[in-house]
Design a protein around this motif. Structure first.
Motif, PDB file in Angstrom:
ATOM      1  N   ALA A 521       5.476 -10.997  11.651  1.00 51.98           N
ATOM      2  CA  ALA A 521       6.122  -9.804  12.216  1.00 51.98           C
ATOM      3  C   ALA A 521       5.124  -8.696  12.515  1.00 51.98           C
ATOM      4  CB  ALA A 521       7.189  -9.296  11.248  1.00 51.98           C
ATOM      5  N   ASP A 522       4.063  -8.597  11.701  1.00 52.22           N
ATOM      6  CA  ASP A 522       3.071  -7.531  11.889  1.00 52.22           C
ATOM      7  C   ASP A 522       1.898  -7.932  12.773  1.00 52.22           C
ATOM      8  OD1 ASP A 522       4.565  -5.887  10.247  1.00 52.22           O
ATOM      9  OD2 ASP A 522       3.545  -6.576   8.444  1.00 52.22           O
ATOM     10  N   GLY A 523       1.926  -9.150  13.310  1.00 47.33           N
ATOM     11  CA  GLY A 523       0.834  -9.580  14.169  1.00 47.33           C
ATOM     12  C   GLY A 523       0.281 -10.939  13.764  1.00 47.33           C
ATOM     13  N   PRO A 524      -0.749 -11.422  14.481  1.00 50.38           N
ATOM     14  CA  PRO A 524      -1.307 -12.750  14.225  1.00 50.38           C
ATOM     15  C   PRO A 524      -1.846 -12.889  12.804  1.00 50.38           C
ATOM     16  CG  PRO A 524      -2.096 -11.853  16.319  1.00 50.38           C
ATOM     17  CD  PRO A 524      -1.411 -10.734  15.612  1.00 50.38           C
ATOM     18  N   LYS A 525      -1.770 -14.111  12.274  1.00 47.91           N
ATOM     19  CA  LYS A 525      -2.301 -14.431  10.954  1.00 47.91           C
ATOM     20  C   LYS A 525      -3.089 -15.738  11.053  1.00 47.91           C
ATOM     21  CE  LYS A 525      -0.150 -11.172   8.468  1.00 47.91           C
ATOM     22  NZ  LYS A 525       0.625 -10.545   9.540  1.00 47.91           N
ATOM     23  N   ALA A 526      -4.078 -15.894  10.174  1.00 52.10           N
ATOM     24  CA  ALA A 526      -4.875 -17.123  10.137  1.00 52.10           C
ATOM     25  C   ALA A 526      -3.975 -18.309   9.793  1.00 52.10           C
ATOM     26  CB  ALA A 526      -5.997 -16.992   9.119  1.00 52.10           C
ATOM     27  N   ALA A 527      -4.093 -19.383  10.558  1.00 50.52           N
ATOM     28  CA  ALA A 527      -3.216 -20.545  10.372  1.00 50.52           C
ATOM     29  C   ALA A 527      -3.393 -21.173   8.999  1.00 50.52           C
ATOM     30  CB  ALA A 527      -3.484 -21.576  11.469  1.00 50.52           C
ATOM     31  N   THR A 528      -4.649 -21.257   8.520  1.00 49.41           N
ATOM     32  CA  THR A 528      -4.875 -21.890   7.212  1.00 49.41           C
ATOM     33  C   THR A 528      -4.203 -21.110   6.096  1.00 49.41           C
ATOM     34  OG1 THR A 528      -7.006 -20.730   7.134  1.00 49.41           O
ATOM     35  CG2 THR A 528      -7.028 -23.025   7.834  1.00 49.41           C
ATOM     36  N   ALA A 529      -4.244 -19.783   6.175  1.00 45.60           N
ATOM     37  CA  ALA A 529      -3.589 -18.960   5.151  1.00 45.60           C
ATOM     38  C   ALA A 529      -2.078 -19.162   5.185  1.00 45.60           C
ATOM     39  CB  ALA A 529      -3.944 -17.492   5.354  1.00 45.60           C
ATOM     40  N   LEU A 530      -1.508 -19.234   6.390  1.00 45.40           N
ATOM     41  CA  LEU A 530      -0.064 -19.439   6.513  1.00 45.40           C
ATOM     42  C   LEU A 530       0.345 -20.794   5.947  1.00 45.40           C
ATOM     43  CD1 LEU A 530       0.519 -18.018  10.111  1.00 45.40           C
ATOM     44  CD2 LEU A 530       1.329 -17.017   7.967  1.00 45.40           C
ATOM     45  N   LYS A 531      -0.465 -21.820   6.202  1.00 45.61           N
ATOM     46  CA  LYS A 531      -0.133 -23.151   5.677  1.00 45.61           C
ATOM     47  C   LYS A 531      -0.164 -23.159   4.157  1.00 45.61           C
ATOM     48  CE  LYS A 531      -1.953 -25.526   9.779  1.00 45.61           C
ATOM     49  NZ  LYS A 531      -3.063 -26.364  10.301  1.00 45.61           N
ATOM     50  N   SER A 532      -1.153 -22.482   3.563  1.00 41.94           N
ATOM     51  CA  SER A 532      -1.233 -22.421   2.103  1.00 41.94           C
ATOM     52  C   SER A 532      -0.045 -21.677   1.520  1.00 41.94           C
ATOM     53  CB  SER A 532      -2.539 -21.750   1.669  1.00 41.94           C
ATOM     54  OG  SER A 532      -3.659 -22.507   2.061  1.00 41.94           O
ATOM     55  N   GLN A 533       0.338 -20.556   2.155  1.00 44.38           N
ATOM     56  CA  GLN A 533       1.483 -19.786   1.674  1.00 44.38           C
ATOM     57  C   GLN A 533       2.774 -20.597   1.802  1.00 44.38           C
ATOM     58  OE1 GLN A 533       1.435 -16.061   3.818  1.00 44.38           O
ATOM     59  NE2 GLN A 533      -0.669 -15.630   3.202  1.00 44.38           N
ATOM     60  N   ALA A 534       2.886 -21.350   2.897  1.00 46.54           N
ATOM     61  CA  ALA A 534       4.081 -22.184   3.075  1.00 46.54           C
ATOM     62  C   ALA A 534       4.138 -23.279   2.021  1.00 46.54           C
ATOM     63  CB  ALA A 534       4.081 -22.794   4.479  1.00 46.54           C
ATOM     64  N   GLU A 535       2.995 -23.901   1.729  1.00 44.88           N
ATOM     65  CA  GLU A 535       2.947 -24.953   0.715  1.00 44.88           C
ATOM     66  C   GLU A 535       3.371 -24.407  -0.642  1.00 44.88           C
ATOM     67  OE1 GLU A 535      -0.283 -28.039  -1.330  1.00 44.88           O
ATOM     68  OE2 GLU A 535      -0.931 -26.566   0.146  1.00 44.88           O
ATOM     69  N   ALA A 536       2.912 -23.194  -0.959  1.00 43.84           N
ATOM     70  CA  ALA A 536       3.277 -22.572  -2.233  1.00 43.84           C
ATOM     71  C   ALA A 536       4.770 -22.280  -2.317  1.00 43.84           C
ATOM     72  CB  ALA A 536       2.488 -21.290  -2.444  1.00 43.84           C
ATOM     73  N   ARG A 537       5.441 -22.184  -1.161  1.00 40.00           N
ATOM     74  CA  ARG A 537       6.888 -21.939  -1.130  1.00 40.00           C
ATOM     75  C   ARG A 537       7.674 -23.230  -0.931  1.00 40.00           C
ATOM     76  NH1 ARG A 537       4.288 -17.528   0.342  1.00 40.00           N
ATOM     77  NH2 ARG A 537       5.245 -15.463   0.038  1.00 40.00           N
ATOM     78  N   ALA A 538       7.000 -24.361  -1.139  1.00 42.17           N
ATOM     79  CA  ALA A 538       7.638 -25.688  -1.045  1.00 42.17           C
ATOM     80  C   ALA A 538       8.084 -26.023   0.364  1.00 42.17           C
ATOM     81  CB  ALA A 538       8.818 -25.793  -2.012  1.00 42.17           C
ATOM     82  N   ILE A 539       7.425 -25.444   1.362  1.00 43.32           N
ATOM     83  CA  ILE A 539       7.702 -25.788   2.754  1.00 43.32           C
ATOM     84  C   ILE A 539       6.693 -26.849   3.165  1.00 43.32           C
ATOM     85  CG2 ILE A 539       7.780 -24.948   5.128  1.00 43.32           C
ATOM     86  CD1 ILE A 539       8.413 -22.152   3.986  1.00 43.32           C
ATOM     87  N   SER A 540       7.160 -28.026   3.517  1.00 37.96           N
ATOM     88  CA  SER A 540       6.251 -29.119   3.855  1.00 37.96           C
ATOM     89  C   SER A 540       5.542 -28.833   5.171  1.00 37.96           C
ATOM     90  CB  SER A 540       7.018 -30.435   3.956  1.00 37.96           C
ATOM     91  OG  SER A 540       7.862 -30.435   5.095  1.00 37.96           O
ATOM     92  N   ALA A 541       4.399 -29.485   5.351  1.00 36.34           N
ATOM     93  CA  ALA A 541       3.613 -29.293   6.567  1.00 36.34           C
ATOM     94  C   ALA A 541       4.399 -29.715   7.800  1.00 36.34           C
ATOM     95  CB  ALA A 541       2.303 -30.083   6.464  1.00 36.34           C
ATOM     96  N   SER A 542       5.161 -30.819   7.700  1.00 43.80           N
ATOM     97  CA  SER A 542       5.926 -31.295   8.862  1.00 43.80           C
ATOM     98  C   SER A 542       7.059 -30.327   9.206  1.00 43.80           C
ATOM     99  CB  SER A 542       6.478 -32.695   8.582  1.00 43.80           C
ATOM    100  OG  SER A 542       7.293 -32.699   7.427  1.00 43.80           O
ATOM    101  N   THR A 543       7.735 -29.792   8.180  1.00 42.66           N
ATOM    102  CA  THR A 543       8.805 -28.826   8.434  1.00 42.66           C
ATOM    103  C   THR A 543       8.250 -27.553   9.048  1.00 42.66           C
ATOM    104  OG1 THR A 543      10.114 -29.697   6.589  1.00 42.66           O
ATOM    105  CG2 THR A 543      10.665 -27.493   7.366  1.00 42.66           C
ATOM    106  N   LEU A 544       7.088 -27.091   8.538  1.00 39.56           N
ATOM    107  CA  LEU A 544       6.453 -25.897   9.094  1.00 39.56           C
ATOM    108  C   LEU A 544       6.080 -26.123  10.550  1.00 39.56           C
ATOM    109  CD1 LEU A 544       5.349 -23.039   8.378  1.00 39.56           C
ATOM    110  CD2 LEU A 544       3.138 -24.152   7.993  1.00 39.56           C
ATOM    111  N   ASP A 545       5.572 -27.313  10.858  1.00 37.66           N
ATOM    112  CA  ASP A 545       5.161 -27.601  12.225  1.00 37.66           C
ATOM    113  C   ASP A 545       6.366 -27.617  13.167  1.00 37.66           C
ATOM    114  OD1 ASP A 545       2.973 -28.387  14.057  1.00 37.66           O
ATOM    115  OD2 ASP A 545       4.114 -30.233  14.248  1.00 37.66           O
ATOM    116  N   ARG A 546       7.477 -28.200  12.721  1.00 36.14           N
ATOM    117  CA  ARG A 546       8.678 -28.217  13.561  1.00 36.14           C
ATOM    118  C   ARG A 546       9.210 -26.799  13.769  1.00 36.14           C
ATOM    119  NH1 ARG A 546       9.513 -33.365  11.054  1.00 36.14           N
ATOM    120  NH2 ARG A 546      10.434 -32.425   9.197  1.00 36.14           N
TER     121      ARG A 546
END
Length: 569
Positions: A521-546
């Motif tokens: 919401a506040d602007g672009p973010k590094a993709a690797t950081a977002l993937k790590s944060q998603a993993e910590a929230r139990a969001i799988s890589a495939s679900t995040l990609d979809r």
């Protein structure tokens, strides 16, 4: 991604895609589904690979369902096709950070440079390199349905010499011998296991190397080059040995006293878990705890203690703008609370580093928030074996250094009768922890949270209720936390109430979409950081990609880092 490779002056080519589990070539018995060139577009196969963006876009228009491949002329790609091959490659060759792709079963490590292509360097490890060779590119779909995905978003590194040497064939070895029972595909793993066995028994390095050379020469079907044997010896002896266990009579076991950081919630020399939903106060609670320990304050129902140092390794909040303000609000001795200077993963080397820091700073409390942020990539957090292997390292550090290590987890999405089973990941997270705490928002109208024991190996405890003040975030303030009272709480009932079952994938995707909308919401973010944060929230890589695709999230590269941003409205 095709255009990205082309921009790196790396040719690409179209290959057949996979639709409904079948190769788009139309052959029901295709031997290489989703992996062979589309002859109508590239009649000469990999020889027609190009960096011409017009040609690439024309291919996409004609075959929107296609996969694509990356030509390896000028590249060396190490293809680890199993977890064992990955571990062997990393431990034997110590690859530098480089552009890495997650495949259906393993990983592609990409390097600038050339080396002889070779299939079967060791079990499930191949080399793809040189003209006439290619690998499937990230974003393509495997026949299993898995998507090839960028795993390490690093610049493509130059090929190190030790990795370039791994393709040397055994017939180039100067060693005599051969014809032994160790087959070609198992030489590296067999020699590595034997070296580990000898190293664990404190065999001197020189004697270990000579024994490896003799085993290679006399027992291998085709002996490895001597330089590769030396590399195995160097890799194995790089780490300190663990003592070989022996069976002891309890008559010889000395008496020990269990010491407590906070009775009966947290004991020294052990691992503990703190589980809870995002945003309900886990980080606030651990900040309060660090503040009290740093001052030597008497904890509720606890015993007097001296001020002690704490490691507050928080991987989600800003150190200066958030964590420090929270510590100040809770009256911490800032000189006794330490935070990591950058993110890290607890590889064996980094476990040694962490233990060294604990020793040098005499830390009695270590918090890893969340534990998913430090788990090494390639570790399956749903595998009991992988989790126990990883967590055992931390348990040993806690035992050796008389400290308490708390691992923070988020609750998963599923519904469970037992509160102790709500945390994401394998049940061995719970099995190896001596104390497991659950944290949830208070339900009595007061602002704050409840901390309750979900598992206690040594002592049962009442729930601890905490209050939290309000704070003006715009002014940079953070709330303070204070203990309220103890209360008898049924953890299963408290955490089970209102826990409606979620729908399957669609609801999970909505969670992932909301995560991306909030994070970007506040602007672009590094993709690797977002993937790590998603993993910590139990969001799988495939679900995040979809979810990313449904939101039409824009991916772009700035310098060496990939960023994601929301599309313009």
């Amino acid at each position: 991604m095709m255009e990205w490779f082309a921009g790196q002056d790396i040719p690409v080519l179209p290959i057949h895609g996979v639709v409904d589990g079948r190769c788009t070539c139309g052959d029901e018995e295709c031997s290489s589904p989703g992996k062979h060139p589309i002859s109508s577009l590239v009649p000469h196969g990999v020889k027609d690979a190009t960096t011409d963006l017009k040609a690439i876009r024309r291919w996409h228009r004609k075959r929107p369902d296609m996969n694509y491949a990356v030509a390896t002329d000028g590249l060396a790609v190490i293809d680890c096709d199993s977890k064992e091959a990955l571990r062997s490659f990393r431990s034997s060759y110590r690859p530098p950070p480089t552009f890495t792709v997650k495949t259906a079963r393993g990983f592609h490590f990409c390097f600038h440079g050339g080396m002889p292509a070779r299939i079967g360097v060791s079990a499930k490890l191949d080399i793809k390199s040189g003209p006439g060779s290619y690998v499937v590119g990230p974003g393509s779909r495997h026949a299993s349905g898995a998507i090839y995905a960028v795993w390490e978003d690093e610049a493509i590194a130059d090929l190190p010499q030790n990795i370039a040497d791994m393709s040397e064939r055994p017939e180039e070895s100067s060693d005599d011998g051969g014809g032994g029972p160790i087959p070609v595909g198992l030489r590296n793993s067999t020699l590595t296991q034997f070296a580990g066995y000898m190293h664990a028994r404190n065999v001197p390095k020189g004697a270990l190397l000579e024994a490896l050379k003799a085993l290679n020469r006399n027992m291998s079907e085709k002996p490895l080059p001597e330089r590769e044997v030396r590399q195995i010896a160097r890799s194995v002896t790089r780490y300190p040995t663990k003592p070989i266990p022996e069976m002891l009579s309890f008559a010889d076991i000395p008496d020990e006293k269990l010491e407590w950081l906070w009775f009966p919630f947290l004991s020294f020399r052990t691992l503990a878990l703190l589980d809870g939903n995002p945003g309900e106060g886990k980080s606030q609670f651990t900040t309060w705890l660090c503040a009290r320990v740093s001052r030597g304050d008497l904890l509720p129902n606890g015993d007097p203690m001296e001020p002690a140092n704490c490691f507050l390794c928080n991987f989600e909040d800003l150190p200066g703008a958030v964590i420090k303000k929270r510590l100040e609000a809770n009256g911490a001795d800032l000189s006794r609370v330490f935070v990591q200077s950058r993110s890290f993963r607890l590889t064996p080397e980094m476990v040694q580093w962490l233990e060294g820091e604990i020793i040098s700073k005499k830390a009695r409390l270590v918090i890893l928030d969340p534990i998913q942020a430090v788990i090494t990539k390639g570790t399956d957090t749903n595998s009991n074996v992988d989790v126990r292997d990883f967590m055992d390292q931390l348990r040993e550090v806690a035992e050796r250094n008389d400290c308490s290590i708390i691992c923070i987890r988020h609750f998963g999405k599923g519904s469970h009768d037992k509160a102790m089973m709500k945390g994401i990941g394998s049940t061995d997270f719970v099995g190896i922890a001596r104390n497991q705490l659950g944290l949830g928002r208070r339900k009595d109208g007061d602002r704050g949270f409840l901390v309750v024991t979900l598992k206690a190996n040594y002592n049962e405890a009442e729930g601890a209720l905490f209050k939290m003040t309000t704070a003006d975030a715009r002014a940079g303030e953070q709330p303070s936390v204070s203990f309220d009272r103890f209360d008898t709480v049924d953890a299963d009932e408290f955490f089970g109430a209102g826990n409606a079952k979620r729908g399957p994938e669609q609801d999970e995707r909505e969670v992932a979409k909301q995560f991306l909308l909030d994070a970007l919401a506040d602007g672009p973010k590094a993709a690797t950081a977002l993937k790590s944060q998603a993993e910590a929230r139990a969001i799988s890589a495939s679900t995040l990609d979809r979810a990313r695709k449904e939101l039409k999230v824009i991916s772009f590269k700035k310098g060496k880092v990939w960023y994601w941003s929301l599309p313009p409205e």
